[in-house]
Design an enzyme around this catalytic site. Structure first.
Site, short mmCIF file in Angstrom:
data_model
loop_
_atom_site.label_atom_id
_atom_site.label_comp_id
_atom_site.label_asym_id
_atom_site.label_seq_id
_atom_site.Cartn_x
_atom_site.Cartn_y
_atom_site.Cartn_z
N HIS A 93 0.95 -1.32 0.21
CA HIS A 93 -0.17 -0.02 0.08
C HIS A 93 0.88 1.32 -0.06
O HIS A 93 1.76 1.47 0.96
CB HIS A 93 -0.93 0.06 1.13
N GLU A 143 1.42 -2.46 3.97
CA GLU A 143 1.67 -1.22 3.87
C GLU A 143 3.41 -1.35 3.79
O GLU A 143 3.99 -2.42 4.25
CB GLU A 143 1.25 -0.12 4.95
N ASP A 181 -1.32 -9.48 -0.59
CA ASP A 181 -0.58 -8.48 -1.14
C ASP A 181 -1.46 -7.68 -2.27
O ASP A 181 -1.37 -8.09 -3.38
CB ASP A 181 0.59 -9.44 -1.94
O1 9MR Z 1 2.53 1.17 12.58
C1 9MR Z 1 1.00 1.62 12.94
C2 9MR Z 1 0.95 0.58 13.84
O2 9MR Z 1 1.66 0.12 15.14
C3 9MR Z 1 -0.67 0.89 14.61
O3 9MR Z 1 -1.14 -0.34 15.33
C4 9MR Z 1 -1.49 1.43 13.33
C5 9MR Z 1 -2.56 2.04 13.99
O4 9MR Z 1 -2.51 3.00 14.73
O5 9MR Z 1 -0.82 2.62 12.65
C6 9MR Z 1 0.27 2.14 12.09
O6 9MR Z 1 0.93 3.21 11.63
C7 9MR Z 1 0.38 3.74 10.41
C8 9MR Z 1 0.46 5.19 10.44
O7 9MR Z 1 -0.68 5.48 11.51
C9 9MR Z 1 0.01 5.86 9.39
N1 9MR Z 1 1.23 5.74 8.27
C10 9MR Z 1 0.96 4.27 7.90
C11 9MR Z 1 1.45 3.60 9.37
C12 9MR Z 1 1.73 2.05 8.83
O8 9MR Z 1 0.47 1.29 8.42
#
Ligand code: 9MR
Length: 877
Positions: free
Chosen positions: A688, A745, A736
């Site tokens: 993503h 992501e 994927d």
């Molecule tokens: O990596 C983050 C993960 O630990 C959390 O559980 C999640 C939900 O809050 O968010 C992930 O971080 C995302 C961020 O909030 C925005 N950019 C993308 C990050 C990866 O998915």
């Protein structure tokens, strides 16, 4: 911190649509649901027959009577002359929703599964977007599909289950975003209820699971076979010519909870011959091919770091340096961008603007977050710092990463780290303003952007969010580390960092409870953290290592985290950073009282992860009952702990733990795939991202080789994963697909442990464990004054043969410089000093010692004895 649950997911799903709805007629692609035409790696149970029984919900789907009740945006007109609906789609629009064709008032019944289909063509070929959605803000999509349209046309069929009862459902085709005009035609649009729900079954290929990249010739070699067999099975290892070169019997391991599969493991570590294209056969199945060799990890260690340059904000990405990835600079104040050169705060948060240009984009979104930037830049700096202190570590030099800064005399990994560190410094509140010295938690778009949106085309307003204690301490920790690491290369930058670190520390102490809001998740992640005691500990540890000062010494020793068991099963990450402090206190030279216990605690953590891995039939050093968001980074960080234990002790089992752990990342897993783009026969490549959107637009690239996918996440918070992976066992909670932002992501803080671990693996060469050198060094600083010191070094030959001509190397912690010397000739490059014999002491006979000395200068910081000395290339005991 308290591990966040679904909050971020929920706010993303709603706000992404809401934001764009303001300027467009329909929702963006940040969230997707529904099922696509049979994806390459998935089989679906047939759904169509039953659906055909349901009532037709589309009016005039065949365009036999003109175009009513279909509607369109004002930039097109309908042509139904050929019994189908055609339209010339203008070029020069930016977003998919800039051109829309739709039909309103489609009734949807909650829980009902629908078959949706149409015939469509595009000339020239295009990827379209077909949605079934809520017709008003927040435009929630119940089906999002990205059909590939060709000039010859074709039929497209999907199913989805409506999560709502809605009389006013809307069917739309989003056709904007093309630079050049094209023609779209549509016919036979049909939406019928009563379809059987599709069951997504991933294509997991052969049941024998291996590291699809490579095993080190002299390292461990393990595989897993999925089988119903209860008794041991014979296995055979074949070379690329198909010749059996080794054989044996598997070990039954029972049902693995992380996959729900009955499995056996296979150990073929006794076979050591390098080669390409090996396969392993058991239970009538032959694995995907793999190598036995070391080369792949040399390449991976650079690719994992090369990932960062195209993540950079504020600079054009050169196509010469990254063929296929060139793009204009993002967020440099050129329209349609709105920043990041003069960024205001969210309303009511501050009365100034900051230039926060630069840094890396966090992930697949355009946000820049201090806490996540903090751990990422720290891990890159630690990867570099390890090369000064770990016996096996070999540095990557200047030029290794093909960066704009290559050739400047500074190791490229530090150049890359600096790009982010400069941004973190800019996030600090200036003197004279409220909360001066604190760092703003994050800067990002006011609302989520859709897929695809290249950074320079992001039109959203950018905003600074409130300061937070966690961000401030991330700045303190990384700036303290940068101060010592950059000192040999750029004293002014080092000093700037140290000043910022001290200011940040003082500001955090004065404001220990400014927590980021868990609901501030519109347009960017929250990265909220309710417990910042670990951030305090990490920052104090880095400030102590750099300065040696009493305040930080005392803080570290008094922190309950200093002696707590911080080696939890779920590993560490951006919200759990005490481990970063503990690891550095253990592995970076410093004079902390009780440092031996600190080192022993890291080894105890490694023992835990080794035990988890040994008990796991897929060899994973992570085995909680559910997998977390970004589980791959947690798996890798647990490997970092084992690697550190190896660096500390030289005990092979810890190193072998790392070498087994990587097998999981590269294909020895339930999905039989590598999670690193371009590594392994089947690897993640649709991560993503707003700009690596090849899956949606063939003219844009996939993520670069060496990009880690977040990996299985039991939370399956995005709609695509929620639909396809319902009730998944942990290892199966991954897909994927670009729309699965919760499982697939890419992020800067996930590639950082990948790069750290792949450097460690590359350092192991072919896997031969080198015997420690036969030398012992005593390094005694006899005198120390504010800007200098005098040191005497004794080198003893503990081996049985005479050393004839010697060269002893060590690295200083920071900005120390060796000056005048006696009984040896000293030269220095960066922090690394090389002492060579003089003519009178070139021979060191067995059991004998030589002594030399030198005068050094310091830049005022700590001046601990180095931990690592190498004599003629071999580490001394
Ligand atoms: O990596 C983050 C993960 O630990 C959390 O559980 C999640 C939900 O809050 O968010 C992930 O971080 C995302 C961020 O909030 C925005 N950019 C993308 C990050 C990866 O998915």
């Amino acid at each position: 911190m308290i591990r966040p649950s679904r909050r971020w997911a929920a706010s993303l799903a709603v706000t992404a649509a809401a934001a764009l709805a303001a300027s467009a007629l329909s929702s963006p692609a940040a969230q997707a649901s529904g099922t696509n035409t049979t994806p390459a790696k998935a089989r679906t149970a047939a759904a169509s027959a039953a659906a055909l029984d349901g009532p037709e919900q589309i009016r005039n789907g065949t365009f036999d009577s003109g175009s009513d009740p279909w509607w369109h945006t004002e930039n097109i007109t309908f042509d139904t002359t050929g019994g189908k609906l055609c339209a010339d789609i203008p070029g020069g629009t930016i977003n998919p929703w800039d051109v829309i064709i739709g039909q309103n008032d489609i009734p949807l019944v909650q829980g009902e599964t629908y078959a949706y289909g149409f015939s469509a063509s595009a000339d020239p070929a295009k990827v379209g977007r077909a949605l079934v959605q809520l017709p008003v803000d927040p435009y929630t999509a119940y089906l999002t599909a990205n059909p590939e349209l060709t000039p010859d046309g074709g039929d497209h069929a999907f199913t989805f289950t409506s999560p709502v009862d809605l009389a006013t459902g809307q069917v739309v085709f989003q056709l904007g975003g093309s630079a050049t005009p094209w023609r779209f035609c549509l016919d036979n649009v049909s939406l019928k209820g009563g379809a059987e729900p599709e069951v997504y079954v991933p294509d997991t290929g052969p049941r024998v699971r291996v590291n699809q990249v490579a095993y080190l010739p002299k390292g461990p070699k393990n595989a897993t076979v999925v089988t119903e067999a209860a008794a041991a099975l014979p296995w055979r290892l074949k070379n690329s010519a198909g010749k059996v070169v080794a054989s044996g019997a598997s070990t039954p391991r029972g049902v693995d909870a992380s996959s729900g599969q009955n499995v056996h493991s296979i150990d073929f570590g006794a076979y050591t011959k390098p080669g390409a294209g090996y396969t392993l056969t058991a239970d009538g199945e032959t694995s995907r091919p793999f190598d036995i060799g070391a080369g792949a990890y040399e390449t991976l260690r650079s690719d994992a770091l090369k990932f960062y340059y195209p993540q950079r904000s504020g600079i054009a990405i050169s196509d010469d340096l990254r063929p296929g990835y060139g793009r204009p600079a993002g967020h440099v104040g050129v329209a349609p961008n709105q920043g990041d050169t003069t960024v205001p705060c969210q309303p009511g948060v501050c009365d100034y603007t900051l230039d926060v240009s630069g840094g890396w984009y966090d992930a697949g979104d355009h946000g820049k977050y201090v806490v996540n930037g903090g751990i990422s830049v720290a891990q890159l700096m630690s990867e570099f710092e390890r090369t000064k202190n770990a016996p096996t570590a070999k540095p990557l030099g200047d030029g290794a990463l093909r960066l704009p800064e290559s050739g400047n005399g500074v190791p490229d990994i530090l150049d890359e780290a600096r790009w982010e560190q400069e941004f973190l410094l800019k996030m600090q509140v200036p003197d004279g303003k409220p909360y001066a010295g604190m760092a703003h938690h994050k800067i990002h778009d006011q609302a989520w952007t859709g897929l695809p949106t290249l950074p320079h085309l992001d039109p959203q307003k950018r905003e600074l969010h409130p300061v937070s204690t966690a961000a401030t301490l991330n700045l303190a920790a990384t700036a303290a580390q940068a101060a010592r690491l950059f000192a040999p290369y750029d004293a002014a930058f080092a000093a700037k960092n140290l000043t910022a670190a001290r200011k940040a520390w003082a500001a955090a102490k004065a404001n220990p409870g400014r927590l980021a809001s868990p609901s501030d998740g519109t347009g960017g992640g929250t990265y909220d953290d309710a417990d910042v005691s670990d951030e305090f500990y990490w920052a104090a540890a880095e400030l102590y290592i750099t300065t040696g000062e009493k305040e930080f010494n005392d803080y570290v020793l008094a922190s309950p985290l200093h002696t707590a068991d911080i080696w939890g099963e779920r590993g560490f990450d951006w919200g759990h950073v005490a481990q970063l402090g503990r690891l550095d206190l253990a592995t970076v030279p410093n004079a902390l009282p009780g440092r031996d216990q600190v080192r022993a605690s890291v080894v105890a953590g490694a023992d835990k992860y080794l035990a988890t891995l040994t008990a796991h039939p897929y060899g994973v050093p992570y085995n909680p009952p559910t997998y977390d968001w970004g589980s791959n980074n947690l798996v890798l960080n647990n490997m970092v702990v084992m690697a550190a234990a190896y660096d500390i002790t030289g005990t092979r089992k810890y190193r072998d733990g790392v070498l087994q752990g990587i097998d999981y990342i590269f294909g020895r897993n339930a999905l039989n795939q590598s999670y690193v783009t371009g590594y392994g026969e089947v690897s993640s490549h649709n991560q993503h991202s707003r700009w690596y959107t090849h899956q949606l637009d063939a003219t844009l690239p996939n993520p670069p080789k060496g990009t880690l996918a977040g990996g299985p996440n039991s939370g399956i918070q995005d709609p695509l994963a929620a639909e396809k992976l319902k009730n998944c066992k942990p290892q199966f909670c991954y897909i994927d697909d670009i729309n699965s932002w919760a499982t697939n992501e890419l992020t800067i803080n996930w590639n950082s442990p990948l790069s750290w671990v792949s450097a460690f693996v590359a350092d192991q060469g072919d896997g031969t464990v080198k015997a420690p050198g036969t030398c012992q060094v005593t390094y005694t600083t006899h005198g120390q004054w504010p800007s200098g010191f005098t040191t005497q070094v004794t080198v003893k030959n503990t081996g049985g043969t005479t050393v004839d001509g010697w060269s002893l190397k060590w690295s200083f912690l920071g900005g120390q410089k060796a000056g005048q010397s006696w009984n040896a000739g000293l030269t220095q490059s960066g922090a690394t000093v090389t002492a060579k014999n003089v003519s009178t002491n070139s021979k060191i006979r067995p059991g004998q010692s030589i002594t030399f000395g030198f005068l050094g200068t310091t830049s005022g910081g700590a001046n601990p004895n180095p931990d690592l000395f190498t004599l003629n290339g071999a580490a001394c005991a």
